[in-house]
Design an enzyme around this catalytic site. Sequence first.
Site, short mmCIF file in Angstrom:
data_model
loop_
_atom_site.label_atom_id
_atom_site.label_comp_id
_atom_site.label_asym_id
_atom_site.label_seq_id
_atom_site.Cartn_x
_atom_site.Cartn_y
_atom_site.Cartn_z
N ARG A 207 -41.81 5.47 16.67
CA ARG A 207 -40.80 5.97 17.62
C ARG A 207 -41.58 6.42 18.85
O ARG A 207 -42.70 6.93 18.75
CB ARG A 207 -40.03 7.15 17.04
CG ARG A 207 -38.96 6.77 16.02
CD ARG A 207 -37.77 6.03 16.64
NE ARG A 207 -36.73 5.70 15.69
CZ ARG A 207 -36.61 4.53 15.03
NH1 ARG A 207 -37.51 3.57 15.22
NH2 ARG A 207 -35.60 4.31 14.21
N ASP A 231 -44.13 -1.04 21.18
CA ASP A 231 -42.79 -1.55 20.94
C ASP A 231 -41.76 -0.44 21.18
O ASP A 231 -40.60 -0.72 21.39
CB ASP A 231 -42.67 -2.06 19.50
CG ASP A 231 -41.28 -2.59 19.20
OD1 ASP A 231 -40.82 -3.47 19.96
OD2 ASP A 231 -40.65 -2.14 18.23
N GLU A 236 -36.35 5.88 25.66
CA GLU A 236 -35.66 4.58 25.68
C GLU A 236 -34.19 4.83 25.98
O GLU A 236 -33.63 5.82 25.49
CB GLU A 236 -35.76 3.90 24.30
CG GLU A 236 -37.12 3.40 23.95
CD GLU A 236 -37.16 2.83 22.52
OE1 GLU A 236 -36.11 2.47 21.97
OE2 GLU A 236 -38.27 2.77 21.96
N HIS A 253 -38.56 -2.46 21.68
CA HIS A 253 -38.14 -1.91 20.38
C HIS A 253 -37.49 -3.02 19.53
O HIS A 253 -36.35 -2.88 19.08
CB HIS A 253 -37.17 -0.73 20.58
CG HIS A 253 -36.99 0.10 19.34
ND1 HIS A 253 -36.59 1.41 19.36
CD2 HIS A 253 -37.12 -0.21 18.02
CE1 HIS A 253 -36.48 1.87 18.14
NE2 HIS A 253 -36.80 0.90 17.30
N1 LIG Z 1 -40.04 -0.54 15.94
C1 LIG Z 1 -39.13 -0.86 15.05
O1 LIG Z 1 -38.37 -1.80 15.24
C2 LIG Z 1 -39.03 -0.10 13.77
C3 LIG Z 1 -39.53 1.18 13.66
N2 LIG Z 1 -39.46 1.86 12.48
C4 LIG Z 1 -40.02 3.22 12.42
O2 LIG Z 1 -41.06 3.23 11.45
C5 LIG Z 1 -40.96 4.43 10.70
C6 LIG Z 1 -41.64 4.25 9.35
O3 LIG Z 1 -40.88 3.37 8.56
P1 LIG Z 1 -41.13 3.23 6.98
O4 LIG Z 1 -42.54 2.88 6.69
O5 LIG Z 1 -40.11 2.32 6.48
O6 LIG Z 1 -40.84 4.72 6.51
P2 LIG Z 1 -41.26 5.35 5.11
O7 LIG Z 1 -40.45 6.59 5.00
O8 LIG Z 1 -41.21 4.34 4.03
O9 LIG Z 1 -42.79 5.75 5.34
C7 LIG Z 1 -43.22 6.70 6.26
C8 LIG Z 1 -44.51 7.30 5.75
O10 LIG Z 1 -45.03 8.17 6.76
C9 LIG Z 1 -45.63 9.27 6.08
N3 LIG Z 1 -45.79 10.40 7.00
C10 LIG Z 1 -44.88 11.33 7.34
N4 LIG Z 1 -45.42 12.21 8.22
C11 LIG Z 1 -46.70 11.81 8.43
C12 LIG Z 1 -47.77 12.29 9.22
N5 LIG Z 1 -47.65 13.38 9.99
N6 LIG Z 1 -48.95 11.62 9.21
C13 LIG Z 1 -49.11 10.51 8.43
N7 LIG Z 1 -48.15 10.03 7.64
C14 LIG Z 1 -46.94 10.66 7.64
C15 LIG Z 1 -44.69 9.54 4.91
O11 LIG Z 1 -45.31 10.28 3.89
C16 LIG Z 1 -44.35 8.13 4.48
O12 LIG Z 1 -45.21 7.65 3.46
C17 LIG Z 1 -39.45 4.69 10.62
O13 LIG Z 1 -39.15 6.04 10.39
C18 LIG Z 1 -38.97 4.24 11.98
O14 LIG Z 1 -38.97 5.32 12.87
C19 LIG Z 1 -38.92 1.28 11.37
C20 LIG Z 1 -38.41 0.01 11.43
C21 LIG Z 1 -38.37 -0.75 12.64
O1 LIG Z 2 -34.93 0.37 11.58
C1 LIG Z 2 -35.39 1.10 12.46
O2 LIG Z 2 -35.75 2.26 12.26
C2 LIG Z 2 -35.50 0.59 13.84
O3 LIG Z 2 -36.25 1.07 14.62
C3 LIG Z 2 -34.62 -0.55 14.18
O4 LIG Z 2 -35.18 -1.78 13.93
C4 LIG Z 2 -34.21 -0.41 15.61
O5 LIG Z 2 -33.07 -1.11 15.84
P1 LIG Z 2 -31.77 -0.49 16.55
O6 LIG Z 2 -31.05 0.27 15.53
O7 LIG Z 2 -32.20 0.41 17.64
O8 LIG Z 2 -31.03 -1.69 17.00
#
Ligand SMILES: NC(=O)C1=CN([C@@H]2O[C@H](COP(=O)(O)OP(=O)(O)OC[C@H]3O[C@@H](n4cnc5c(N)ncnc54)[C@H](O)[C@@H]3O)[C@@H](O)[C@H]2O)C=CC1
Ligand SMILES: O=C(O)C(=O)[C@H](O)COP(=O)(O)O
Length: 379
Positions: A207, A231, A236, A253
Amino acid sequence: MKIIADSNIPFVSECFSSIGEVQTAPGRQMSPEMLKDAQVLLVRSVTKVGPGLLEASDVKFAATATIGVDHIDQQWLEQKNIGFASAPGSNANSVAEYITAAMLKIAGKQGKKLSDCSIGIIGVGNVGSRVEKKAISLDMKVVLNDPPLARKTADPKYRPLEEALGCDFVTIHTPLTRDGQDPTYHMADREFFSKIKPGAVFMNTARGAVMETAAVENAVKEAKISGLVLDVWENEPDISMEMLKLADIATPHIAGYSFDGKVAGMIMIYDACCRHFGIEPSRKTADFLPRASVPFIDAAELTGDEQSRIEAAVSRVYDIMNDDSELRKITEQDAGQRPVYFDMLRKNYPVRREFTNTKVKGANKGLARKLSGIGFQVE
Ligand SMILES: NC(=O)C1=CN([C@@H]2O[C@H](COP(=O)(O)OP(=O)(O)OC[C@H]3O[C@@H](n4cnc5c(N)ncnc54)[C@H](O)[C@@H]3O)[C@@H](O)[C@H]2O)C=CC1
Ligand SMILES: O=C(O)C(=O)[C@H](O)COP(=O)(O)O
């Protein structure tokens, strides 16, 4: 049952019409007025869900077709007994493929062999663990940092942040959090960049607010880092033009925007909604996925050394530089139109399929191992 849904959730009307009457609206325009007589709310990451939006509504179930939940007031939903679901893991592989594509591009540009490089992965959940697997497949040395998991598992494979910052590539995959023991808001600040390996490449697909924009800009200007892949952005869709100029790869993003990931997210919240209301689901992922646009690649068409061939295969399926060049056209827009342009790129994002939908034929053993490790089918 009336369902209000973000119009950027693909196939949401086709899928949820099996449950109720679906009305779609742009996520940033959702209003209490719109939700007055709705029972279900379906959003993506751009809609803030909490008392401001739902207090006066009859909504019984809210869901986000995303992994991140920083836009949802989950505590308030629970207090009000409003059912909630998100889509954990749905687009995690898409983000890991994005990181793979970015590293291959940057390594090519900087003349580096990924097999000689290390990667520090901060946050090793659904996304980070997939990045880990792909990086290991590319013979990179991996350093994992995840304090919550370190405490929970006591596994020594989780290392202090300083060790992750000592790597050639540093990538963040944490949620955005402002409270608790390990808040991530502005984690990548001046101190973070003062500890990063000189010449490292910094990547943020988590984020925008996980990094402090001024600190990242300084890190590039003072040559603390040699590469920047972004990304996600603070504020945003109103992103920093200065930061855009400084980034080597800049995208709107969309790391998680593989078509496979989007459909998976939609189906996850559909199943959860059905469960909530005790309805038998009648739609499934396969109903919505088109045929792969690149079903086969002949390894004989891939030229150069092994890394160049991997990069060529990845670019055939997902050329990250197309996303980069589309975003850079934002500078041609009037300042007031730039946020609209950023959102427009996201709304009209082309169909991008994950590597697993492409079979590579005729690769030698070494190449086949790496391609298969990052997700391709090999024959
Ligand atoms: N750019 C994009 O399109 C996307 C962005 N995201 C972002 O990626 C993030 C992570 O996604 P997932 O891996 O699926 O989440 P997840 O919840 O499976 O994993 C997140 C990990 O981060 C760890 N964590 C929390 N605080 C921390 C810290 N201060 N330092 C190091 N590790 C820490 C947690 O213990 C956890 O293992 C989401 O919350 C979302 O904001 C997710 C999908 C798409
Ligand atoms: O799954 C997440 O977390 C993401 O960051 C999404 O891929 C972002 O997609 P939008 O919801 O903003 O379209």
